[in-house]
Design a protein around this motif. Structure first.
Motif, PDB file in Angstrom:
ATOM      1  N   GLN A 198       0.809  -1.219   0.000  1.00 11.74           N
ATOM      2  CA  GLN A 198       0.000   0.000   0.000  1.00 11.74           C
ATOM      3  C   GLN A 198       0.844   1.272   0.000  1.00 11.74           C
ATOM      4  N   CYS A 199       2.026   1.173  -0.596  1.00 10.46           N
ATOM      5  CA  CYS A 199       2.908   2.342  -0.689  1.00 10.46           C
ATOM      6  C   CYS A 199       2.959   2.896  -2.104  1.00 10.46           C
ATOM      7  N   PHE A 200       3.087   2.014  -3.094  1.00 12.99           N
ATOM      8  CA  PHE A 200       3.270   2.453  -4.479  1.00 12.99           C
ATOM      9  C   PHE A 200       2.219   1.875  -5.429  1.00 12.99           C
ATOM     10  N   THR A 201       1.661   0.731  -5.082  1.00 17.47           N
ATOM     11  CA  THR A 201       0.523   0.145  -5.800  1.00 17.47           C
ATOM     12  C   THR A 201      -0.387  -0.496  -4.763  1.00 17.47           C
ATOM     13  N   GLY A 202      -1.562  -0.936  -5.206  1.00 18.46           N
ATOM     14  CA  GLY A 202      -2.493  -1.578  -4.302  1.00 18.46           C
ATOM     15  C   GLY A 202      -2.308  -3.080  -4.249  1.00 18.46           C
ATOM     16  N   PHE A 203      -3.179  -3.738  -3.502  1.00 19.00           N
ATOM     17  CA  PHE A 203      -3.155  -5.189  -3.390  1.00 19.00           C
ATOM     18  C   PHE A 203      -3.731  -5.826  -4.648  1.00 19.00           C
ATOM     19  N   ARG A 204      -3.304  -7.058  -4.930  1.00 18.69           N
ATOM     20  CA  ARG A 204      -3.953  -7.838  -5.982  1.00 18.69           C
ATOM     21  C   ARG A 204      -5.394  -8.132  -5.549  1.00 18.69           C
ATOM     22  N   PRO A 205      -6.365  -8.030  -6.474  1.00 18.10           N
ATOM     23  CA  PRO A 205      -7.748  -8.390  -6.111  1.00 18.10           C
ATOM     24  C   PRO A 205      -7.854  -9.821  -5.585  1.00 18.10           C
ATOM     25  N   GLY A 206      -7.143 -10.756  -6.208  1.00 13.62           N
ATOM     26  CA  GLY A 206      -7.181 -12.138  -5.748  1.00 13.62           C
ATOM     27  C   GLY A 206      -6.648 -12.310  -4.343  1.00 13.62           C
ATOM     28  N   TYR A 207      -5.664 -11.498  -3.994  1.00 11.31           N
ATOM     29  CA  TYR A 207      -5.114 -11.558  -2.640  1.00 11.31           C
ATOM     30  C   TYR A 207      -6.149 -11.086  -1.623  1.00 11.31           C
ATOM     31  N   LEU A 208      -6.842 -10.017  -1.945  1.00 10.07           N
ATOM     32  CA  LEU A 208      -7.856  -9.500  -1.025  1.00 10.07           C
ATOM     33  C   LEU A 208      -8.956 -10.528  -0.787  1.00 10.07           C
ATOM     34  N   LEU A 209      -9.349 -11.263  -1.834  1.00 12.65           N
ATOM     35  CA  LEU A 209     -10.354 -12.301  -1.658  1.00 12.65           C
ATOM     36  C   LEU A 209      -9.842 -13.411  -0.744  1.00 12.65           C
ATOM     37  N   ARG A 210      -8.565 -13.712  -0.861  1.00 18.84           N
ATOM     38  CA  ARG A 210      -7.990 -14.781  -0.034  1.00 18.84           C
ATOM     39  C   ARG A 210      -7.824 -14.344   1.424  1.00 18.84           C
ATOM     40  N   VAL A 211      -7.479 -13.079   1.630  1.00 17.13           N
ATOM     41  CA  VAL A 211      -7.192 -12.606   2.982  1.00 17.13           C
ATOM     42  C   VAL A 211      -8.455 -12.243   3.740  1.00 17.13           C
ATOM     43  N   LEU A 212      -9.568 -12.009   3.031  1.00 18.25           N
ATOM     44  CA  LEU A 212     -10.808 -11.602   3.682  1.00 18.25           C
ATOM     45  C   LEU A 212     -11.239 -12.546   4.803  1.00 18.25           C
ATOM     46  N   PRO A 213     -11.163 -13.865   4.640  1.00 18.73           N
ATOM     47  CA  PRO A 213     -11.580 -14.751   5.730  1.00 18.73           C
ATOM     48  C   PRO A 213     -10.804 -14.557   7.028  1.00 18.73           C
TER      49      PRO A 213
ATOM     50  N   ARG B 123       2.468 -12.611  -3.312  1.00 14.22           N
ATOM     51  CA  ARG B 123       1.084 -12.691  -3.779  1.00 14.22           C
ATOM     52  C   ARG B 123       0.262 -11.490  -3.315  1.00 14.22           C
ATOM     53  N   THR B 124       0.857 -10.607  -2.519  1.00 12.68           N
ATOM     54  CA  THR B 124       0.104  -9.456  -2.040  1.00 12.68           C
ATOM     55  C   THR B 124      -0.117  -8.435  -3.142  1.00 12.68           C
ATOM     56  N   HIS B 125       0.869  -8.286  -4.021  1.00 11.39           N
ATOM     57  CA  HIS B 125       0.803  -7.343  -5.133  1.00 11.39           C
ATOM     58  C   HIS B 125       1.656  -7.883  -6.268  1.00 11.39           C
ATOM     59  N   ASP B 126       1.599  -7.246  -7.421  1.00 13.05           N
ATOM     60  CA  ASP B 126       2.471  -7.631  -8.536  1.00 13.05           C
ATOM     61  C   ASP B 126       3.842  -7.013  -8.269  1.00 13.05           C
ATOM     62  N   PRO B 127       4.835  -7.831  -7.903  1.00 10.38           N
ATOM     63  CA  PRO B 127       6.119  -7.257  -7.472  1.00 10.38           C
ATOM     64  C   PRO B 127       6.846  -6.478  -8.559  1.00 10.38           C
ATOM     65  N   HIS B 128       6.764  -6.927  -9.795  1.00  9.68           N
ATOM     66  CA  HIS B 128       7.493  -6.236 -10.861  1.00  9.68           C
ATOM     67  C   HIS B 128       6.821  -4.904 -11.202  1.00  9.68           C
ATOM     68  N   ARG B 129       5.500  -4.906 -11.256  1.00  8.59           N
ATOM     69  CA  ARG B 129       4.783  -3.653 -11.497  1.00  8.59           C
ATOM     70  C   ARG B 129       4.999  -2.679 -10.344  1.00  8.59           C
ATOM     71  N   THR B 130       5.024  -3.216  -9.123  1.00  5.43           N
ATOM     72  CA  THR B 130       5.219  -2.351  -7.962  1.00  5.43           C
ATOM     73  C   THR B 130       6.637  -1.791  -7.922  1.00  5.43           C
ATOM     74  N   ALA B 131       7.618  -2.602  -8.320  1.00  8.77           N
ATOM     75  CA  ALA B 131       8.995  -2.105  -8.379  1.00  8.77           C
ATOM     76  C   ALA B 131       9.118  -0.965  -9.377  1.00  8.77           C
ATOM     77  N   GLU B 132       8.472  -1.117 -10.540  1.00  3.13           N
ATOM     78  CA  GLU B 132       8.507  -0.043 -11.538  1.00  3.13           C
ATOM     79  C   GLU B 132       7.805   1.210 -11.028  1.00  3.13           C
ATOM     80  N   ALA B 133       6.700   1.030 -10.321  1.00  2.00           N
ATOM     81  CA  ALA B 133       5.999   2.178  -9.749  1.00  2.00           C
ATOM     82  C   ALA B 133       6.864   2.887  -8.708  1.00  2.00           C
ATOM     83  N   THR B 134       7.650   2.119  -7.981  1.00  5.33           N
ATOM     84  CA  THR B 134       8.561   2.717  -6.994  1.00  5.33           C
ATOM     85  C   THR B 134       9.627   3.554  -7.679  1.00  5.33           C
TER      86      THR B 134
END
Length: 290
Positions: A151-166, A238-249
């Motif tokens: 939650q610093c440079f990109t958001g969470f993966r939607p699939g991760y949020l579905l998994r973590v919700l429980p 699996r929390t975010h797309d690491p490569h996309r997040t690295a580029e955003a950083t």
């Protein structure tokens, strides 16, 4: 509010993990308006302060594979148990309330430790907290190391949020937390067994306060940050797309050192890749210093 018996299985697991630190650990307690904060300290008392902020539910004991290397290089390591989170801090005072409250608590902790300026290293939610603190009090942060920050440079993966919700549903059980950790770390190295138990028992049994979160820092806010930054991303996170997040950083902080570490997940980065993490952080902290 947070309170546990000293004989709880969670605290026994916490102490078992803390006993694995390869250097002597001094247990410090800092009283603030929000309660008592536990800080596990090691390294020379006159060393340069390195404040460690753990991820949500991870506790400061999670740094067992890192603190010895950093303390051995001459840093005064100060690993903080986030107040309101599982750990040995006790949130029996004023509620944090919001992000300014969280940052004010960290101000008070550093004041109580007598630390005017420090290097900060955070993992996951702790990295978000460290980044927010550097934006809040830039004169107090010399260098900033972010380990798979969320939650610093990109958001969470939607699939991760579905998994973590429980995890946030009623009737929490240790098995639910263990299952989540095993899913997130697969198919690479699994979580350290002792730490896995700390996380699972803390998740199920610890009467934690509401987690303080906020929006991602805007590009305009990030552009004001002049503190040197190291960002290490877990290639299998699996929390975010690491490569996309690295580029955003890199786009947000052109001066930052950004690296992706192979074969590890979000939760296993500090331990399964400890040799790489320890070396990269040490190199970053000492570069250009005499």
């Amino acid at each position: 509010m947070s309170d546990l018996s000293t004989t709880s299985p969670f605290l026994a697991a916490y102490d078992t993990l803390l006993a694995r630190w390869p250097v002597p650990v001094e247990a410090l307690t800092v009283r603030t308006a929000h309660g008592t904060t536990r800080v596990n300290a090691c390294g020379p008392a006159d060393g340069r302060p390195l404040v460690l902020l753990h991820g949500g539910g991870a506790t400061s004991a999670m740094w067992f594979a890192n603190a010895g290397a950093w303390a051995g290089a001459g840093h005064r390591v100060l690993a903080v148990d986030l107040i309101g989170d599982p750990g040995r801090s006790v949130h029996d005072g004023t509620p944090l309330g919001n992000v300014p409250g969280l940052l004010g608590w960290l101000d008070a902790v550093l004041d109580g430790l007598g630390v005017r300026e420090a290097d900060l290293c955070g993992h996951s939610y702790g990295a978000w907290t460290a980044l927010e603190y550097a934006l809040h009090a830039p004169a107090r942060v010399s260098r900033l190391a972010l380990l798979d920050p969320t939650q610093c440079f990109t958001g969470f993966r939607p699939g991760y949020l579905l998994r973590v919700l429980p995890l946030f549903l009623p009737r929490r059980t240790p098995d639910r937390a263990r299952s989540y950790l095993d899913w997130e770390s697969g198919p690479g190295p699994g979580p350290d067994p002792d730490w896995r138990e700390v996380y699972a028992l803390g998740y199920a049994d610890f009467p934690a306060s509401p987690v303080i979160t906020g929006p991602r820092p805007t590009a305009a806010r990030l552009s004001t940050l002049t503190t040197p930054v190291l960002a290490l991303y877990a290639a299998r996170s699996r929390t975010h797309d690491p490569h996309r997040t690295a580029e955003a950083t890199r786009r947000a902080l052109p001066h930052a050192t950004v690296t992706t570490v192979p074969d590890v997940s979000h939760h296993t980065l500090p331990t399964a890749a400890a040799e790489t993490v320890n070396h990269q952080v040490l190199t970053f902290l000492t570069q250009g210093r005499t």
